[in-house]
Design an enzyme around this catalytic site. Structure first.
Site, PDB file in Angstrom:
ATOM      1  N   ARG A  54       3.739  68.141  47.248  1.00 34.57           N
ATOM      2  CA  ARG A  54       5.030  68.811  47.389  1.00 34.57           C
ATOM      3  C   ARG A  54       5.894  68.270  48.517  1.00 34.57           C
ATOM      4  O   ARG A  54       7.081  67.988  48.334  1.00 34.57           O
ATOM      5  CB  ARG A  54       4.856  70.306  47.703  1.00 34.57           C
ATOM      6  CG  ARG A  54       4.731  71.206  46.534  1.00 34.57           C
ATOM      7  CD  ARG A  54       3.799  72.312  46.903  1.00 34.57           C
ATOM      8  NE  ARG A  54       2.504  71.719  47.162  1.00 34.57           N
ATOM      9  CZ  ARG A  54       1.627  71.435  46.199  1.00 34.57           C
ATOM     10  NH1 ARG A  54       1.893  71.769  44.970  1.00 34.57           N
ATOM     11  NH2 ARG A  54       0.486  70.824  46.454  1.00 34.57           N
ATOM     12  N   THR A  55       5.309  68.166  49.708  1.00 35.47           N
ATOM     13  CA  THR A  55       6.159  67.881  50.863  1.00 35.47           C
ATOM     14  C   THR A  55       6.772  66.486  50.729  1.00 35.47           C
ATOM     15  O   THR A  55       7.983  66.308  50.877  1.00 35.47           O
ATOM     16  CB  THR A  55       5.348  68.025  52.165  1.00 35.47           C
ATOM     17  OG1 THR A  55       4.669  69.274  52.127  1.00 35.47           O
ATOM     18  CG2 THR A  55       6.244  67.972  53.376  1.00 35.47           C
ATOM     19  N   LYS A  83      -4.944  47.815  61.042  1.00 34.11           N
ATOM     20  CA  LYS A  83      -5.210  46.678  61.950  1.00 34.11           C
ATOM     21  C   LYS A  83      -5.233  47.136  63.400  1.00 34.11           C
ATOM     22  O   LYS A  83      -5.329  46.322  64.305  1.00 34.11           O
ATOM     23  CB  LYS A  83      -4.124  45.607  61.777  1.00 34.11           C
ATOM     24  CG  LYS A  83      -3.987  45.068  60.375  1.00 34.11           C
ATOM     25  CD  LYS A  83      -2.767  44.137  60.320  1.00 34.11           C
ATOM     26  CE  LYS A  83      -2.290  43.958  58.897  1.00 34.11           C
ATOM     27  NZ  LYS A  83      -0.918  43.414  58.859  1.00 34.11           N
ATOM     28  N   ARG A 104       3.758  63.133  58.117  1.00 33.97           N
ATOM     29  CA  ARG A 104       2.563  64.006  58.115  1.00 33.97           C
ATOM     30  C   ARG A 104       1.402  63.189  58.687  1.00 33.97           C
ATOM     31  O   ARG A 104       1.232  62.014  58.350  1.00 33.97           O
ATOM     32  CB  ARG A 104       2.219  64.461  56.704  1.00 33.97           C
ATOM     33  CG  ARG A 104       0.886  65.205  56.668  1.00 33.97           C
ATOM     34  CD  ARG A 104       0.622  65.845  55.336  1.00 33.97           C
ATOM     35  NE  ARG A 104       1.525  66.963  55.096  1.00 33.97           N
ATOM     36  CZ  ARG A 104       1.440  67.769  54.045  1.00 33.97           C
ATOM     37  NH1 ARG A 104       0.501  67.576  53.140  1.00 33.97           N
ATOM     38  NH2 ARG A 104       2.276  68.756  53.889  1.00 33.97           N
ATOM     39  N   HIS A 132       4.113  73.235  60.450  1.00 35.28           N
ATOM     40  CA  HIS A 132       4.688  72.669  59.217  1.00 35.28           C
ATOM     41  C   HIS A 132       6.075  73.313  59.063  1.00 35.28           C
ATOM     42  O   HIS A 132       6.274  74.182  58.215  1.00 35.28           O
ATOM     43  CB  HIS A 132       3.764  73.016  58.045  1.00 35.28           C
ATOM     44  CG  HIS A 132       4.036  72.267  56.768  1.00 35.28           C
ATOM     45  ND1 HIS A 132       5.175  71.529  56.533  1.00 35.28           N
ATOM     46  CD2 HIS A 132       3.271  72.154  55.636  1.00 35.28           C
ATOM     47  CE1 HIS A 132       5.116  71.004  55.318  1.00 35.28           C
ATOM     48  NE2 HIS A 132       3.971  71.364  54.755  1.00 35.28           N
TER      49      HIS A 132
HETATM   50  N1   CP Z   1       2.756  72.919  50.872  1.00 35.34           N
HETATM   51  C1   CP Z   1       2.398  71.659  51.128  1.00 35.34           C
HETATM   52  O1   CP Z   1       2.488  71.186  52.288  1.00 35.34           O
HETATM   53  O2   CP Z   1       1.939  70.960  50.043  1.00 35.34           O
HETATM   54  P1   CP Z   1       1.491  69.441  50.030  1.00 35.34           P
HETATM   55  O3   CP Z   1       0.245  69.342  50.891  1.00 35.34           O
HETATM   56  O4   CP Z   1       1.238  69.083  48.606  1.00 35.34           O
HETATM   57  O5   CP Z   1       2.593  68.631  50.649  1.00 35.34           O
END
Ligand code: CP
Length: 307
Positions: A54-55, A83, A104, A132
């Site tokens: 999703r993100t 590396k 992320r 998040h």
């Molecule tokens: N909600 C969320 O962060 O989903 P993903 O891990 O799929 O990005």
């Protein structure tokens, strides 16, 4: 002024700025075509050192809906990190190519570190069990759309409250609005970290209770925020196996809930919401996914100075 700012956790945005971003997202939901060119010529990098559906894809879809373009990686094994290149150097390099970075990384604090070396805004797309913030913008847009505002709700957070970064970020965000109450539902081993209690809930004067059984409290809730027990955060597989099915929301439990309660989940889900709940009108987690793209469109537009 949001142009050029980093967003590492919800506290980086004032209440007014959150309102501004969510109001813009709401305009984009109603009339997306009016925003289809606002990021023309701008580039977003998505640097994902940890898996995501999703993100990452909603960030990429968001930038494309704004008329901008996207580059990046979904697997750090295909980068020079293998590396030995440091995160600092990776960020120095990528930020010289693009206008905004969504990153992320499994390490807590990595987004803050990245912000120290970046020539463009860093958006934290999840740093380990820490925060998040764009999931929180997603959750706030959803709550306002479905419950009319961010005040006066009894919110149950259920599942892995220890490692659940979405819970840490949303409790922090909702603590800034009046008359919200939290019910923290988890096994003892997965209870919310002390720092959230001591540095977030208590200073904000938030009323909270704890529970181990969802069925004991579900009838009190206006919003139920389910979370997954995250296999990737456990050091010991036995502990994961023991705890993974602690909570399963099913039709029987939904019968005990208010008629206007909504069920949110950041997704992915594993077993914690039975598929039979998906058709219940109170199940809002797939609407939440859609709102997430608009929340990210609004944030990108603001941080790049496009709007
Ligand atoms: N909600 C969320 O962060 O989903 P993903 O891990 O799929 O990005």
């Amino acid at each position: 002024m949001l142009k050029g700012r980093h967003v590492i956790e919800p506290g980086n945005l004032s209440v007014q700025e959150i309102d501004e971003i969510c109001a813009l997202a709401e305009q984009m939901i109603v009339d997306p075509a009016s925003f289809s060119d606002v990021c023309r010529g701008k580039i977003l990098a998505t640097l994902f050192f940890e898996p995501s559906t999703r993100t990452r894809l909603s960030f990429e879809a968001a930038m494309q809906h704004l008329g901008g373009s996207v580059l990046g990686f979904a697997d750090a094994n295909a980068t020079s990190a293998t590396k030995g290149e440091t995160l600092a150097d990776t960020i120095r390099v990528v930020s010289s190519y693009v206008d905004v970075i969504a990153m992320r990384n499994p390490k807590e604090g990595s987004a803050y570190l990245a912000s120290k070396y970046s020539a463009c805004p860093i958006i934290n797309a999840g740093d380990g069990g820490h925060h998040h913030p764009t999931q929180t913008l997603t959750d706030l847009v959803t709550i306002r759309a479905l419950k009319g505002g961010w005040e006066g709700h009894t919110v149950g957070f259920c599942g892995d409250l220890k490692f659940g970064r979405t819970v840490h970020s949303l409790t922090k965000a909702l603590s800034r609005y009046p008359n919200n109450k939290f019910v923290l539902i988890s096994p003892n081993e997965l209870s919310i970290p002390d720092y959230i209690i001591d540095q977030v809930l208590r200073p904000a004067g938030i009323q909270y209770t704890t529970a181990e059984r969802l069925e004991d409290v579900i009838g009190d809730l206006d919003i139920l925020y389910m979370t997954r027990v995250q296999k990737e955060r456990f050091f010991n597989e036995q502990d994961y196996i023991r705890l993974k099915d602690s909570y399963i929301l099913d039709k029987e439990k939904m019968k005990m809930a208010k008629e206007n309660m909504i069920v949110l989940h950041p997704l992915p889900r594993v077993n914690e919401i039975a598929p039979e709940v998906d058709d219940d009108p109170r199940a809002a987690y797939f609407k939440q996914v859609k709102y997430g793209m608009f929340a990210r469109m609004a944030l990108i537009s603001k941080l790049t100075g496009a709007l």
